[in-house]
Design an enzyme around this catalytic site. Structure first.
Site, PDB file in Angstrom:
ATOM      1  N   TRP A 250       0.955  -1.185  -0.143  1.00 17.01           N
ATOM      2  CA  TRP A 250      -0.108   0.110   0.014  1.00 17.01           C
ATOM      3  C   TRP A 250       0.912   1.128  -0.140  1.00 17.01           C
ATOM      4  O   TRP A 250       0.590   2.251  -0.721  1.00 17.01           O
ATOM      5  CB  TRP A 250      -1.007  -0.096   1.232  1.00 17.01           C
ATOM      6  CG  TRP A 250      -1.910  -1.255   1.173  1.00 17.01           C
ATOM      7  CD1 TRP A 250      -1.882  -2.079   1.856  1.00 17.01           C
ATOM      8  CD2 TRP A 250      -3.001  -1.355   0.105  1.00 17.01           C
ATOM      9  NE1 TRP A 250      -2.718  -3.009   1.762  1.00 17.01           N
ATOM     10  CE2 TRP A 250      -3.587  -2.570   0.638  1.00 17.01           C
ATOM     11  CE3 TRP A 250      -3.406  -0.632  -0.899  1.00 17.01           C
ATOM     12  CZ2 TRP A 250      -4.465  -3.419  -0.174  1.00 17.01           C
ATOM     13  CZ3 TRP A 250      -4.355  -1.237  -1.533  1.00 17.01           C
ATOM     14  CH2 TRP A 250      -5.047  -2.646  -1.189  1.00 17.01           C
TER      15      TRP A 250
ATOM     16  N   ASP B 101      -1.105   6.991   6.305  1.00 18.20           N
ATOM     17  CA  ASP B 101      -2.106   6.007   5.934  1.00 18.20           C
ATOM     18  C   ASP B 101      -2.262   5.184   7.266  1.00 18.20           C
ATOM     19  O   ASP B 101      -1.381   4.447   7.538  1.00 18.20           O
ATOM     20  CB  ASP B 101      -1.948   5.343   4.836  1.00 18.20           C
ATOM     21  CG  ASP B 101      -2.903   4.136   4.415  1.00 18.20           C
ATOM     22  OD1 ASP B 101      -3.654   4.012   5.129  1.00 18.20           O
ATOM     23  OD2 ASP B 101      -2.599   3.502   3.493  1.00 18.20           O
TER      24      ASP B 101
ATOM     25  N   LYS C  44     -11.662  -1.463   8.229  1.00 20.27           N
ATOM     26  CA  LYS C  44     -11.106  -2.347   9.358  1.00 20.27           C
ATOM     27  C   LYS C  44     -11.404  -2.066  10.711  1.00 20.27           C
ATOM     28  O   LYS C  44     -12.094  -2.796  11.395  1.00 20.27           O
ATOM     29  CB  LYS C  44      -9.769  -2.292   8.942  1.00 20.27           C
ATOM     30  CG  LYS C  44      -9.389  -2.669   7.596  1.00 20.27           C
ATOM     31  CD  LYS C  44      -8.003  -2.271   7.270  1.00 20.27           C
ATOM     32  CE  LYS C  44      -7.368  -2.342   5.826  1.00 20.27           C
ATOM     33  NZ  LYS C  44      -8.102  -3.273   4.987  1.00 20.27           N
TER      34      LYS C  44
HETATM   35  N1  PMP Z   1      -3.865   1.282   3.005  1.00 24.04           N
HETATM   36  C1  PMP Z   1      -3.920   0.365   3.564  1.00 24.04           C
HETATM   37  C2  PMP Z   1      -2.582   0.114   4.651  1.00 24.04           C
HETATM   38  C3  PMP Z   1      -4.561  -0.958   3.273  1.00 24.04           C
HETATM   39  O1  PMP Z   1      -4.495  -2.004   4.179  1.00 24.04           O
HETATM   40  C4  PMP Z   1      -5.707  -0.607   2.303  1.00 24.04           C
HETATM   41  C5  PMP Z   1      -6.772  -1.716   2.258  1.00 24.04           C
HETATM   42  N2  PMP Z   1      -6.512  -2.902   2.595  1.00 24.04           N
HETATM   43  C6  PMP Z   1      -5.497   0.385   1.601  1.00 24.04           C
HETATM   44  C7  PMP Z   1      -4.789   1.427   1.793  1.00 24.04           C
HETATM   45  C8  PMP Z   1      -6.513   0.348   0.231  1.00 24.04           C
HETATM   46  O2  PMP Z   1      -7.847   0.723   0.943  1.00 24.04           O
HETATM   47  P1  PMP Z   1      -9.169   1.003   0.148  1.00 24.04           P
HETATM   48  O3  PMP Z   1      -9.582  -0.381  -0.269  1.00 24.04           O
HETATM   49  O4  PMP Z   1      -9.939   1.773   1.042  1.00 24.04           O
HETATM   50  O5  PMP Z   1      -8.573   1.875  -1.079  1.00 24.04           O
END
Ligand code: PMP
Length: 360
Positions: free
Chosen positions: A102, A172, A196
């Site tokens: 991510w 993030d 989450k």
């Molecule tokens: N950042 C992190 C740390 C994540 O765990 C995730 C999704 N698992 C995301 C970003 C992406 O999130 P989204 O699906 O809401 O775009």
């Protein structure tokens, strides 16, 4: 009787049962309006109240001052990967700490918009390590420093807040928001997909310091400017009403539980119990990452063979432990122990791990 499993899904994930019961109770007739909040106008008094309360609760729970804007956006954390460079690069370089898929995706989006500097990359090492402060190469004059506090896929987590060397610090926190006590005021911006720890998919929480917002680029399309959300309390267009409503209920639940400090205590006990059994049988339940980089939220482990891993996951499922399959890029087992997962679920899982090892 409703059957509820122990839900170890990495996200969307387990929600507090109490919250779901409120949603159920209020679903057909939201507080005497004779309609569901799903059917309500986002301009109605009911939703104005939900929005205002969600904002106030976020400020209270995270201990943020009035100079933080609390926004509810859509498009998930992934859209923030693009919003951030669009708004804040302004011809400068974005500095990124690459500790997982991510984090890497966030940097990739910045490179589409402008320039990104990678302060540290764990990619070659299989993302097993969280860098120490001295391992970070933070360039002077960058627009901001971006980090991912918890790496959902690799099960690693920062256990300190990096010194950003004067750069605005953006985090993030999608997979560990509200899970432990931090000095949240050290961040100039925090964002998280709700799905989450704080609610359902559909809402993205953004907490943004006014001093950073003031640096944002102005000639952007309306919906891509943070300022639009800040000026209109996230009501410029139709917000994800139902998701924000559930986020508000989760914030109320966090407060009722005793705030993040109380939640942290339970989370600490949960991760200690899982790591304890891994450390007891380190050749059988092998962790993916360095000990110092271990996550409280997502615990990755490998068993002696892929066949045993398959058997573990399927026997666990039969006993009511759902969502333990590791991400395809790591394999093995991933125990996601988000806020709403009860300690009892971990105790039962640990007992299952003990028995599974004995029998296999
Ligand atoms: N950042 C992190 C740390 C994540 O765990 C995730 C999704 N698992 C995301 C970003 C992406 O999130 P989204 O699906 O809401 O775009």
């Amino acid at each position: 009787m409703t059957r509820r499993v122990y839900n170890f899904n990495p996200g969307p994930a387990v929600l507090p049962q109490e919250v779901l019961e409120i949603v159920q109770k209020e679903l057909l007739d939201y507080r005497g309006t004779g309609m569901s909040i799903l059917e309500s106008s986002h301009r109605a008094a009911e939703y104005t109240e939900i929005n205002d309360q969600a904002i106030a609760l976020a400020r209270e729970i995270f201990g943020l001052t009035d100079d933080y804007h609390i926004l509810f956006m859509t498009g998930g954390a992934s859209s923030q990967f693009a919003y951030i460079p669009l708004n804040f690069l302004n011809g400068k370089t974005g500095a990124y700490i690459d500790t997982g898929s991510w984090a890497n995706k966030a940097a990739k989006e910045a490179k589409i918009v402008g320039k990104a500097h990678i302060c540290y990359s764990g990619k070659e090492g299989g993302y097993k390590h969280i860098p120490t402060q001295t391992e970070l190469d933070i360039p002077a004059g960058a627009a901001y420093l971006h980090m991912t506090t918890n790496n959902t896929i690799y099960g690693t987590q920062f256990q300190y807040i990096p010194d950003s060397k004067g750069l605005p610090l953006i985090a993030d926190m999608s997979s560990d928001i509200a899970s432990r006590v931090l000095d949240f005021k050290k961040f100039d911006m925090i964002y998280a997909g709700a799905q989450k720890n704080i609610g359902p998919a559909g809402a993205t929480l953004v907490m943004l310091k006014d001093s950073l917002l003031k640096t944002a680029k102005q000639d952007l399309p309306t919906m891509f400017k943070y300022g639009t959300y800040a000026d209109e309390k996230s009501l410029y267009n139709t917000p994800p009403v139902f998701a924000v409503y559930v986020v508000k209920l989760v914030f109320e639940w966090i407060k009722k539980m005793g705030g993040i400090a109380a939640i942290e205590k339970v989370n600490c006990a949960k991760k200690e119990r899982v790591y304890q059994i891994m450390d007891l049988y380190p050749d059988y339940y092998r962790g993916h990452c360095d000990r110092e980089s271990r996550s409280w939220m997502n615990i990755n482990l490998r068993l002696p063979s892929e066949d045993l891993e398959k058997k573990f996951i399927s026997e666990a499922k039969a006993q009511g432990f759902i969502g333990l399959k590791g991400h395809r890029s790591v394999g093995g087992v991933r125990v996601s122990a988000y806020n709403a997962l009860p300690l009892e679920g971990i105790d039962k899982l640990v007992a299952f791990m003990e028995t599974f090892k004995k029998n296999n």
